[in-house]
Write a protein that holds these residues in place. Sequence first.
Motif, PDB file in Angstrom:
ATOM      1  N   SER A   4       0.858  -1.182   0.000  1.00  0.00           N
ATOM      2  CA  SER A   4       0.000   0.000   0.000  1.00  0.00           C
ATOM      3  C   SER A   4       0.896   1.235   0.000  1.00  0.00           C
ATOM      4  CB  SER A   4      -0.915  -0.002   1.229  1.00  0.00           C
ATOM      5  OG  SER A   4      -1.735   1.142   1.243  1.00  0.00           O
ATOM      6  N   TYR A   5       1.079   1.819  -1.186  1.00  0.00           N
ATOM      7  CA  TYR A   5       2.010   2.929  -1.337  1.00  0.00           C
ATOM      8  C   TYR A   5       1.426   4.238  -0.811  1.00  0.00           C
ATOM      9  CZ  TYR A   5       4.234  -0.226  -4.734  1.00  0.00           C
ATOM     10  OH  TYR A   5       4.837  -1.285  -5.345  1.00  0.00           O
ATOM     11  N   GLU A   6       2.336   5.134  -0.412  1.00  0.00           N
ATOM     12  CA  GLU A   6       1.962   6.493  -0.047  1.00  0.00           C
ATOM     13  C   GLU A   6       3.006   7.450  -0.611  1.00  0.00           C
ATOM     14  OE1 GLU A   6       1.372   7.023   4.133  1.00  0.00           O
ATOM     15  OE2 GLU A   6       0.256   5.121   4.342  1.00  0.00           O
ATOM     16  N   ALA A   7       2.557   8.604  -1.055  1.00  0.00           N
ATOM     17  CA  ALA A   7       3.464   9.600  -1.636  1.00  0.00           C
ATOM     18  C   ALA A   7       3.929  10.587  -0.573  1.00  0.00           C
ATOM     19  CB  ALA A   7       2.780  10.317  -2.791  1.00  0.00           C
ATOM     20  N   THR A   8       4.463  10.043   0.533  1.00  0.00           N
ATOM     21  CA  THR A   8       4.938  10.891   1.623  1.00  0.00           C
ATOM     22  C   THR A   8       6.351  10.490   2.011  1.00  0.00           C
ATOM     23  OG1 THR A   8       4.151   9.431   3.398  1.00  0.00           O
ATOM     24  CG2 THR A   8       2.574  11.062   2.523  1.00  0.00           C
ATOM     25  N   ILE A   9       7.107  11.461   2.492  1.00  0.00           N
ATOM     26  CA  ILE A   9       8.475  11.174   2.905  1.00  0.00           C
ATOM     27  C   ILE A   9       8.484  10.260   4.122  1.00  0.00           C
ATOM     28  CG2 ILE A   9       8.671  13.230   4.357  1.00  0.00           C
ATOM     29  CD1 ILE A   9      11.426  11.522   2.196  1.00  0.00           C
ATOM     30  N   GLU A  10       7.488  10.364   4.978  1.00  0.00           N
ATOM     31  CA  GLU A  10       7.426   9.495   6.151  1.00  0.00           C
ATOM     32  C   GLU A  10       7.300   8.037   5.732  1.00  0.00           C
ATOM     33  OE1 GLU A  10       6.372  13.559   7.184  1.00  0.00           O
ATOM     34  OE2 GLU A  10       5.499  12.167   5.700  1.00  0.00           O
ATOM     35  N   TRP A  11       6.438   7.772   4.749  1.00  0.00           N
ATOM     36  CA  TRP A  11       6.257   6.399   4.264  1.00  0.00           C
ATOM     37  C   TRP A  11       7.547   5.893   3.628  1.00  0.00           C
ATOM     38  CZ3 TRP A  11       6.754   3.603  -0.184  1.00  0.00           C
ATOM     39  CH2 TRP A  11       6.141   2.337  -0.195  1.00  0.00           C
ATOM     40  N   ARG A 328      16.835  -8.611  -6.540  1.00  0.00           N
ATOM     41  CA  ARG A 328      15.685  -8.586  -7.450  1.00  0.00           C
ATOM     42  C   ARG A 328      14.400  -8.251  -6.686  1.00  0.00           C
ATOM     43  NH1 ARG A 328      13.212  -7.363 -12.134  1.00  0.00           N
ATOM     44  NH2 ARG A 328      11.828  -9.022 -12.891  1.00  0.00           N
ATOM     45  N   GLU A 329      14.244  -8.809  -5.521  1.00  0.00           N
ATOM     46  CA  GLU A 329      13.038  -8.522  -4.728  1.00  0.00           C
ATOM     47  C   GLU A 329      12.950  -7.040  -4.394  1.00  0.00           C
ATOM     48  OE1 GLU A 329      13.452 -11.124  -1.417  1.00  0.00           O
ATOM     49  OE2 GLU A 329      13.090 -12.955  -2.604  1.00  0.00           O
ATOM     50  N   LYS A 330      14.060  -6.455  -3.981  1.00  0.00           N
ATOM     51  CA  LYS A 330      14.042  -5.024  -3.684  1.00  0.00           C
ATOM     52  C   LYS A 330      13.829  -4.213  -4.954  1.00  0.00           C
ATOM     53  CE  LYS A 330      16.681  -1.152  -1.823  1.00  0.00           C
ATOM     54  NZ  LYS A 330      17.945  -0.688  -1.201  1.00  0.00           N
ATOM     55  N   SER A 331      14.454  -4.642  -6.049  1.00  0.00           N
ATOM     56  CA  SER A 331      14.292  -3.926  -7.315  1.00  0.00           C
ATOM     57  C   SER A 331      12.829  -3.833  -7.720  1.00  0.00           C
ATOM     58  CB  SER A 331      15.099  -4.637  -8.414  1.00  0.00           C
ATOM     59  OG  SER A 331      14.876  -4.024  -9.667  1.00  0.00           O
ATOM     60  N   LEU A 332      12.106  -4.936  -7.595  1.00  0.00           N
ATOM     61  CA  LEU A 332      10.684  -4.925  -7.950  1.00  0.00           C
ATOM     62  C   LEU A 332       9.889  -3.996  -7.040  1.00  0.00           C
ATOM     63  CD1 LEU A 332      10.104  -8.700  -8.763  1.00  0.00           C
ATOM     64  CD2 LEU A 332      10.192  -6.791 -10.380  1.00  0.00           C
ATOM     65  N   GLU A 333      10.273  -3.927  -5.766  1.00  0.00           N
ATOM     66  CA  GLU A 333       9.581  -3.010  -4.862  1.00  0.00           C
ATOM     67  C   GLU A 333       9.848  -1.552  -5.249  1.00  0.00           C
ATOM     68  OE1 GLU A 333      10.770  -3.971  -0.912  1.00  0.00           O
ATOM     69  OE2 GLU A 333       9.765  -5.930  -0.910  1.00  0.00           O
ATOM     70  N   LEU A 334      11.087  -1.240  -5.582  1.00  0.00           N
ATOM     71  CA  LEU A 334      11.428   0.131  -5.958  1.00  0.00           C
ATOM     72  C   LEU A 334      10.744   0.545  -7.261  1.00  0.00           C
ATOM     73  CD1 LEU A 334      15.252   0.227  -5.159  1.00  0.00           C
ATOM     74  CD2 LEU A 334      13.481   1.554  -3.996  1.00  0.00           C
ATOM     75  N   THR A 335      10.821  -0.316  -8.268  1.00  0.00           N
ATOM     76  CA  THR A 335      10.193   0.040  -9.544  1.00  0.00           C
ATOM     77  C   THR A 335       8.670   0.062  -9.412  1.00  0.00           C
ATOM     78  OG1 THR A 335      10.375  -2.274 -10.247  1.00  0.00           O
ATOM     79  CG2 THR A 335      12.066  -0.750 -11.029  1.00  0.00           C
ATOM     80  N   GLY A 336       8.133  -0.790  -8.552  1.00  0.00           N
ATOM     81  CA  GLY A 336       6.690  -0.743  -8.307  1.00  0.00           C
ATOM     82  C   GLY A 336       6.273   0.585  -7.716  1.00  0.00           C
ATOM     83  N   TYR A 337       7.063   1.082  -6.768  1.00  0.00           N
ATOM     84  CA  TYR A 337       6.760   2.373  -6.159  1.00  0.00           C
ATOM     85  C   TYR A 337       6.920   3.507  -7.165  1.00  0.00           C
ATOM     86  CZ  TYR A 337       6.862   6.152  -2.659  1.00  0.00           C
ATOM     87  OH  TYR A 337       6.608   7.288  -1.922  1.00  0.00           O
TER      88      TYR A 337
END
Length: 426
Positions: A4-11, A328-337
């Motif tokens: 569940s993404y959020e566009a905040t610096i805290e998240w 790879r797992e982290k990469s998918l999380e970063l590109t997903g965000y």
Amino acid sequence: MPISYEATIEWAEARDAADPLREFRHEFLIPPHEHGDSHYFCGNSLGLQPRAVRAAVNAELDYWGELGVEGHFKGRLPWMDYHEFVRDHLAEVVGAQPDEIVAMNTLGVNLHLMMVSFYRPTPDRHAILIEAGAFPTDRYAVESQIRYHGFSPNLSLIELEGDEPNGTLSMGAIERALAEHGPRIALVLLPGVQYRTGQVFDLKAITALGHQQGCQVGFDLAHAVGNLPLQLHDSGMDFAIWCSYKYLNSGPGAVGGAFVHARHARTTLPRFAGWWGHDKTTRFQMGPEFVPTPGADGWQLSNPPILALAPLRVSLDVFHRAGMQRLREKSLELTGYLRWLVETQLPDVLEVVTPKDPARHGSQLSIRVLGGRTEGRALFEYLIEHGIIGDWREPDVIRISPVPLYNRFADCLAFAQAVRRWRVQA
């Protein structure tokens, strides 16, 4: 469970704090910008310098100064065997047997060396299949090889046009091309990751299709090695080549690499021979007959460049400790965000052209500026001025590649916030 993404610096900072790979960022030199680090998204073009590189190169300079020629046989890592000191960790990264890979030369040189052996045209089978818009290194190399063998690129170069939105290629298109042209194709040469679109290709499936038609199959993995978990041996491909200055962080113009499948380890196919490719056990007998070392080492021409291999050795140690699957797992999380930020916060400015399916993309997202080239260049220059380092591809694409070794969720958010500020000011 979907994030569940959020566009905040805290998240973003909370995600970064929980990242099990977060400490690896500290092993790299991040280019500074004004009051802090830049947000560096250009590892697809030039990876950042590992902090340990300077000491590794200086150590070899010290051995050279202290030992002279004896450095080939003495010191912690004698130069005679230096290319072997990167072998095991490089084999881990690309999913190969150690004797199937070698660090040598640069990508363009290795591509020509591989085509000497694996592009063997005949009057009936002389074509090479590449993707339309291939990177110039590949395009120039295959055209020159075709001409060298006395054929015409007008007849012998098949360029496969993208059949999907944004210019990507479906497996169906590749299958149809091979079904139509297979009997006259000598070599299939495709990328692991297409440099413009960021599309990942299914190496194993393409290899199987090519071999069914009697073609040799090779891949340019410049944008794939160090980016994706690869299984080169299991794919069955005949050969592959790559550079190591992108995701492998080995420095500008760094030494490249090549893979030759084990079934070709003792091949009688012709090759351009060099002294360092001669069988190691008899190399210094200086005999007139070339006897190749079995495996990829047999394609070497010259002794290994020690000062170029030292950075690669350092970087591969980082990859060994981090592990390609975790990266790879982290990469998918970063590109997903990053994709979520573009699609939800910036849909009036940007459009991601890289396929959304995780199996069809790596770290790189190719992002089209909807306003066209003029607006795109203005945005790109604004981002550079504000410490957001990506790269530009004509006519309207900015490539942004969050690399899991040193990029953070906060970097992705900084990119989105900078684009929004530019839009408000424009």
